[in-house]
Design a protein around this motif. Structure first.
Motif, PDB file in Angstrom:
ATOM      1  N   GLY A  38     -74.279  17.944   2.568  1.00  0.00           N
ATOM      2  CA  GLY A  38     -73.682  18.931   3.456  1.00  0.00           C
ATOM      3  C   GLY A  38     -74.575  19.319   4.619  1.00  0.00           C
ATOM      4  N   SER A  39     -75.420  18.401   5.069  1.00  0.00           N
ATOM      5  CA  SER A  39     -76.380  18.720   6.126  1.00  0.00           C
ATOM      6  C   SER A  39     -75.670  19.023   7.438  1.00  0.00           C
ATOM      7  CB  SER A  39     -77.349  17.560   6.327  1.00  0.00           C
ATOM      8  OG  SER A  39     -76.669  16.423   6.815  1.00  0.00           O
ATOM      9  N   ARG A  40     -76.393  19.742   8.299  1.00  0.00           N
ATOM     10  CA  ARG A  40     -75.895  20.088   9.632  1.00  0.00           C
ATOM     11  C   ARG A  40     -76.964  19.814  10.672  1.00  0.00           C
ATOM     12  NH1 ARG A  40     -73.263  25.959   8.482  1.00  0.00           N
ATOM     13  NH2 ARG A  40     -75.258  26.243   7.445  1.00  0.00           N
ATOM     14  N   ALA A  41     -76.575  19.855  11.913  1.00  0.00           N
ATOM     15  CA  ALA A  41     -77.494  19.510  12.994  1.00  0.00           C
ATOM     16  C   ALA A  41     -78.686  20.458  13.078  1.00  0.00           C
ATOM     17  CB  ALA A  41     -76.749  19.499  14.326  1.00  0.00           C
ATOM     18  N   SER A  42     -78.563  21.649  12.518  1.00  0.00           N
ATOM     19  CA  SER A  42     -79.663  22.616  12.553  1.00  0.00           C
ATOM     20  C   SER A  42     -80.697  22.363  11.472  1.00  0.00           C
ATOM     21  CB  SER A  42     -79.112  24.037  12.403  1.00  0.00           C
ATOM     22  OG  SER A  42     -78.393  24.178  11.187  1.00  0.00           O
ATOM     23  N   ASP A  43     -80.442  21.429  10.554  1.00  0.00           N
ATOM     24  CA  ASP A  43     -81.381  21.128   9.481  1.00  0.00           C
ATOM     25  C   ASP A  43     -82.426  20.126   9.947  1.00  0.00           C
ATOM     26  OD1 ASP A  43     -80.163  22.698   7.354  1.00  0.00           O
ATOM     27  OD2 ASP A  43     -78.531  21.246   7.406  1.00  0.00           O
ATOM     28  N   SER A  44     -83.619  20.214   9.377  1.00  0.00           N
ATOM     29  CA  SER A  44     -84.674  19.252   9.689  1.00  0.00           C
ATOM     30  C   SER A  44     -84.537  18.032   8.794  1.00  0.00           C
ATOM     31  CB  SER A  44     -86.048  19.886   9.443  1.00  0.00           C
ATOM     32  OG  SER A  44     -86.256  20.095   8.046  1.00  0.00           O
ATOM     33  N   PRO A  45     -85.108  16.891   9.198  1.00  0.00           N
ATOM     34  CA  PRO A  45     -85.082  15.712   8.319  1.00  0.00           C
ATOM     35  C   PRO A  45     -85.701  15.996   6.956  1.00  0.00           C
ATOM     36  CG  PRO A  45     -85.780  15.091  10.531  1.00  0.00           C
ATOM     37  CD  PRO A  45     -85.734  16.599  10.506  1.00  0.00           C
ATOM     38  N   GLU A  46     -86.779  16.794   6.951  1.00  0.00           N
ATOM     39  CA  GLU A  46     -87.457  17.086   5.686  1.00  0.00           C
ATOM     40  C   GLU A  46     -86.551  17.843   4.725  1.00  0.00           C
ATOM     41  OE1 GLU A  46     -90.125  16.037   8.768  1.00  0.00           O
ATOM     42  OE2 GLU A  46     -88.748  17.744   8.726  1.00  0.00           O
ATOM     43  N   ALA A  47     -85.804  18.822   5.251  1.00  0.00           N
ATOM     44  CA  ALA A  47     -84.904  19.608   4.400  1.00  0.00           C
ATOM     45  C   ALA A  47     -83.779  18.738   3.864  1.00  0.00           C
ATOM     46  CB  ALA A  47     -84.337  20.794   5.175  1.00  0.00           C
ATOM     47  N   VAL A  48     -83.231  17.882   4.717  1.00  0.00           N
ATOM     48  CA  VAL A  48     -82.146  17.003   4.288  1.00  0.00           C
ATOM     49  C   VAL A  48     -82.639  16.056   3.197  1.00  0.00           C
ATOM     50  CG1 VAL A  48     -80.543  15.202   5.009  1.00  0.00           C
ATOM     51  CG2 VAL A  48     -80.974  17.148   6.507  1.00  0.00           C
ATOM     52  N   CYS A  49     -83.823  15.498   3.374  1.00  0.00           N
ATOM     53  CA  CYS A  49     -84.350  14.544   2.395  1.00  0.00           C
ATOM     54  C   CYS A  49     -84.677  15.215   1.067  1.00  0.00           C
ATOM     55  CB  CYS A  49     -85.575  13.832   2.956  1.00  0.00           C
ATOM     56  SG  CYS A  49     -85.160  12.619   4.227  1.00  0.00           S
ATOM     57  N   ARG A  50     -85.187  16.435   1.117  1.00  0.00           N
ATOM     58  CA  ARG A  50     -85.442  17.142  -0.143  1.00  0.00           C
ATOM     59  C   ARG A  50     -84.147  17.349  -0.908  1.00  0.00           C
ATOM     60  NH1 ARG A  50     -89.180  20.096   3.058  1.00  0.00           N
ATOM     61  NH2 ARG A  50     -87.664  21.763   3.412  1.00  0.00           N
ATOM     62  N   ALA A  51     -83.106  17.771  -0.196  1.00  0.00           N
ATOM     63  CA  ALA A  51     -81.811  17.978  -0.837  1.00  0.00           C
ATOM     64  C   ALA A  51     -81.234  16.655  -1.344  1.00  0.00           C
ATOM     65  CB  ALA A  51     -80.841  18.644   0.139  1.00  0.00           C
ATOM     66  N   ALA A  52     -81.418  15.575  -0.570  1.00  0.00           N
ATOM     67  CA  ALA A  52     -80.902  14.268  -0.993  1.00  0.00           C
ATOM     68  C   ALA A  52     -81.635  13.770  -2.235  1.00  0.00           C
ATOM     69  CB  ALA A  52     -81.036  13.261   0.148  1.00  0.00           C
ATOM     70  N   ASP A  53     -82.941  13.967  -2.288  1.00  0.00           N
ATOM     71  CA  ASP A  53     -83.692  13.560  -3.477  1.00  0.00           C
ATOM     72  C   ASP A  53     -83.208  14.314  -4.713  1.00  0.00           C
ATOM     73  OD1 ASP A  53     -85.362  11.616  -2.361  1.00  0.00           O
ATOM     74  OD2 ASP A  53     -86.868  13.087  -1.752  1.00  0.00           O
ATOM     75  N   GLY A  79     -84.158   4.436 -10.898  1.00  0.00           N
ATOM     76  CA  GLY A  79     -84.975   3.673  -9.988  1.00  0.00           C
ATOM     77  C   GLY A  79     -84.444   3.498  -8.587  1.00  0.00           C
ATOM     78  N   PHE A  80     -83.835   4.519  -8.014  1.00  0.00           N
ATOM     79  CA  PHE A  80     -83.489   4.427  -6.612  1.00  0.00           C
ATOM     80  C   PHE A  80     -84.722   4.814  -5.817  1.00  0.00           C
ATOM     81  CE2 PHE A  80     -80.528   3.277  -3.649  1.00  0.00           C
ATOM     82  CZ  PHE A  80     -80.250   4.224  -2.709  1.00  0.00           C
ATOM     83  N   PHE A  81     -84.607   5.043  -4.540  1.00  0.00           N
ATOM     84  CA  PHE A  81     -85.796   5.305  -3.755  1.00  0.00           C
ATOM     85  C   PHE A  81     -85.885   6.767  -3.364  1.00  0.00           C
ATOM     86  CE2 PHE A  81     -84.123   5.985   0.516  1.00  0.00           C
ATOM     87  CZ  PHE A  81     -82.851   5.465   0.415  1.00  0.00           C
ATOM     88  N   SER A  82     -87.026   7.144  -2.823  1.00  0.00           N
ATOM     89  CA  SER A  82     -87.258   8.511  -2.366  1.00  0.00           C
ATOM     90  C   SER A  82     -86.783   8.656  -0.926  1.00  0.00           C
ATOM     91  CB  SER A  82     -88.753   8.843  -2.461  1.00  0.00           C
ATOM     92  OG  SER A  82     -89.060   9.987  -1.693  1.00  0.00           O
ATOM     93  N   PHE A  83     -85.815   9.539  -0.702  1.00  0.00           N
ATOM     94  CA  PHE A  83     -85.369   9.815   0.664  1.00  0.00           C
ATOM     95  C   PHE A  83     -86.520  10.396   1.489  1.00  0.00           C
ATOM     96  CE2 PHE A  83     -81.415   9.562  -1.638  1.00  0.00           C
ATOM     97  CZ  PHE A  83     -80.523   9.014  -0.736  1.00  0.00           C
TER      98      PHE A  83
END
Length: 273
Positions: free
Chosen positions: A121-136, A152-156
């Protein structure tokens, strides 16, 4: 625990963590921009045509089922509202669709990565780091045995940490956009593990892929004469052994998607501006 993205609208109670499925269904967070699904499809098409080991066989299968893939990506954006079960269904249907059209196996992983990113549910105001933490966190939830997940998937987060700086460095060095993207892909293959390849072919196969990628980068990358020759050698080895880098291809898609859908990092985010 799956905390939602730490945007300005996130409450202190939510940021502290809550039940993963309740976090995904947070009613205080509006549905994301519907264009995100189109952006995910665009990234999938670009990666399908870019990875050398697809040998030109990546684009046509994706084009053949483009409309259906777009519909699945749009369904993935509903995960914030409807829960992670939506992503499980989308993942299964997407895999069947791509296998049915003889798409390269690495594109199944790429599709899966993009659905997880949409599911945050990311938005344009989110940073890449925040999106990746949520994705992980979301990916970890989806991989639990109770959900029939795959280990065994990968780390966002690692994909972002390696891939975004590599892509920007290639552009800053004056490489072509294709060259910068291929070099970022090679940096991801060299810098990340690949447990799918490890499970199927063993540790030696992973070491071979990583070493071959490092060798291309060490002579100046894929835009140089020596780099093109070594990349062709790497491609021949991949074809001979029937091995495709899974995590690297999906990680490049992560990087391209983040570039289009998040704001630039700041020092406060803990990433590379």
């Amino acid at each position: 625990m799956l905390p939602p993205l730490l945007s300005a609208e996130t409450s202190d109670d939510t940021a502290a963590g809550q039940d993963p499925e309740r976090a995904l269904q947070d009613p205080g967070r509006a549905d994301q921009d519907p264009r995100r699904a189109d952006q995910a499809l665009s990234v999938l098409v670009e990666v399908a045509g870019l990875a050398p080991w697809h040998r030109g066989n990546g684009i046509e299968p994706v084009r053949a089922c483009e409309q259906r893939l777009r519909e699945l990506f749009r369904r993935a954006t509903a995960a914030r509202r409807e829960g992670p079960g939506v992503l499980e269904q989308v993942r299964r249907e997407g895999r069947r669709l791509l296998v049915g059209h003889s798409a390269p196996e690495s594109l199944e992983e790429t599709f899966r990565a993009l659905t997880v990113l949409l599911g945050t549910g990311s938005r344009a105001s989110d940073s890449p780091e925040a999106v990746c933490r949520a994705a992980d966190d979301l990916d970890a939830l989806l991989r639990t045995p109770s959900r029939g997940g795959e280990a065994g998937f990968f780390s966002f987060s690692l994909a972002s940490e390696i891939g975004l700086p590599a892509l920007r460095a290639g552009r800053a060095a004056g490489r072509s956009e294709t060259g910068a993207r291929i070099d970022a892909l090679l940096a991801l293959v060299a810098g990340m593990g690949d447990e799918r390849v490890h499970h199927a072919y063993g540790a030696l196969a992973v070491r071979m892929l990583r070493q071959d990628a490092r060798t291309v980068l060490a002579v100046g990358g894929s835009d140089t004469h020596a780099g093109r020759r070594l990349l062709a050698d790497m491609d021949r080895s991949i074809g001979f052994y029937g091995i495709q880098p899974m995590s690297g291809t999906a990680a490049l898609a992560t990087v391209l998607f983040l570039e289009r859908t998040t704001r630039p990092s700041s020092p406060a985010d803990g990433g590379t501006p």
